[in-house]
Design an enzyme around this catalytic site. Structure first.
Site: not given
Ligand code: SAH
Length: 248
Positions: A37, A59, A174
């Site tokens: 996703d 999608k 988030m």
């Molecule tokens: N499972 C993911 C988090 C999913 S929630 C993890 O462990 O990273 C989605 C949130 O993760 C986004 O809103 C943001 O806060 C953060 N996030 C994911 N990828 C990111 C990135 N490359 N840079 C900064 N924040 C990121």
């Protein structure tokens, strides 16, 4: 009888495919089906077999995001048909990734399931900006919270006063939309407004950028920033061991 299918939950890391584990890459290379996703590191699909089926659940016709029940069903049905399924998510599947729900659904359906942890953005995005979530002499822990709903929202279960008093680094995922309300709740809870704070957006991607400010100013300073971004609040956020924009 059909061959034994399986589901492997693979943590894709924060975006740069170099930050997927060796085991995660091996699972991608041998998968029959990859269910991805929005935040999954799509560049990693280049490692997959040429005949792999990629199902992008962001999608699928009928909506921007497929319901979790439908995703669970896709995983179970594909595995039941004898295929090896990789569920590729951004970061770590168990950090706000609904990996637990998928694991339980597969378990309930009797599917052989494996978990390959990923590098979570909660730690990696700050790290890529040179911000350690713990630092001897500054903080003995860190707390990761979701900013999906703001403080005071009926669905919020976070005690912001307790968080403000925790003495730990606070990492908000988030939280781009809700950062102002979250910072205000932390200040009300007694965390000084001059506590260092930083926001790291697009961590590990070529577009990575870092904004440093204080608890009192970070929300206004980052008003134009788009997700995905991680906010880090605490004394560690003033550590600037790397130049902004450093990547893995
Ligand atoms: N499972 C993911 C988090 C999913 S929630 C993890 O462990 O990273 C989605 C949130 O993760 C986004 O809103 C943001 O806060 C953060 N996030 C994911 N990828 C990111 C990135 N490359 N840079 C900064 N924040 C990121």
């Amino acid at each position: 009888m059909l061959g034994t299918g399986s589901v492997t939950l693979v943590g894709g890391g924060p975006g740069d495919p170099g930050l997927i584990t060796v085991a995660g890459r091996a699972a991608i290379e041998t998968a029959d089906v990859i269910v991805t996703d929005r935040l999954a590191p799509l560049a990693a699909l280049a490692w997959a077999r040429p005949d792999v089926e990629v199902v992008d659940v962001a999608k699928i016709p009928g909506g921007r995001s497929t319901s979790q029940a439908d995703i669970n069903q896709i995983l179970v049905e594909q595995a039941k048909s004898g295929r090896h399924v990789v569920r590729l998510k951004g970061g770590d599947n168990f950090v706000f990734g609904r990996g637990g729900e998928e694991l339980l659904a597969c378990h309930d359906a009797g599917i052989q399931t494996r978990v390959i942890p990923g590098v979570t953005s909660a730690i990696a995005a700050p790290a890529l900006a040179g911000i350690p979530v713990t630092h001897r002499g500054l903080t003995q822990g860190f707390t990761v919270v979701s900013g999906h709903v703001p403080p005071g929202h009926p669905e919020s279960t976070i005690d912001y006063a307790a968080l403000a008093a925790s003495g730990t680094t606070i990492v908000v995922l988030m939280g781009v939309r809700t950062l102002g309300a979250i910072c205000a709740a932390l200040v009300s809870g007694g965390l000084p407004a001059d506590t260092p704070a930083a926001v790291v957006a697009d961590g590990s991607l070529p577009s990575q950028h870092v904004v440093r400010a204080t608890l009192g100013t970070i929300a206004d300073t980052t008003a134009g920033i788009k997700p995905p971004a991680v906010a880090v609040i605490g004394d560690v956020a003033q550590i600037a061991g790397l130049t902004d924009g450093h990547r893995a």
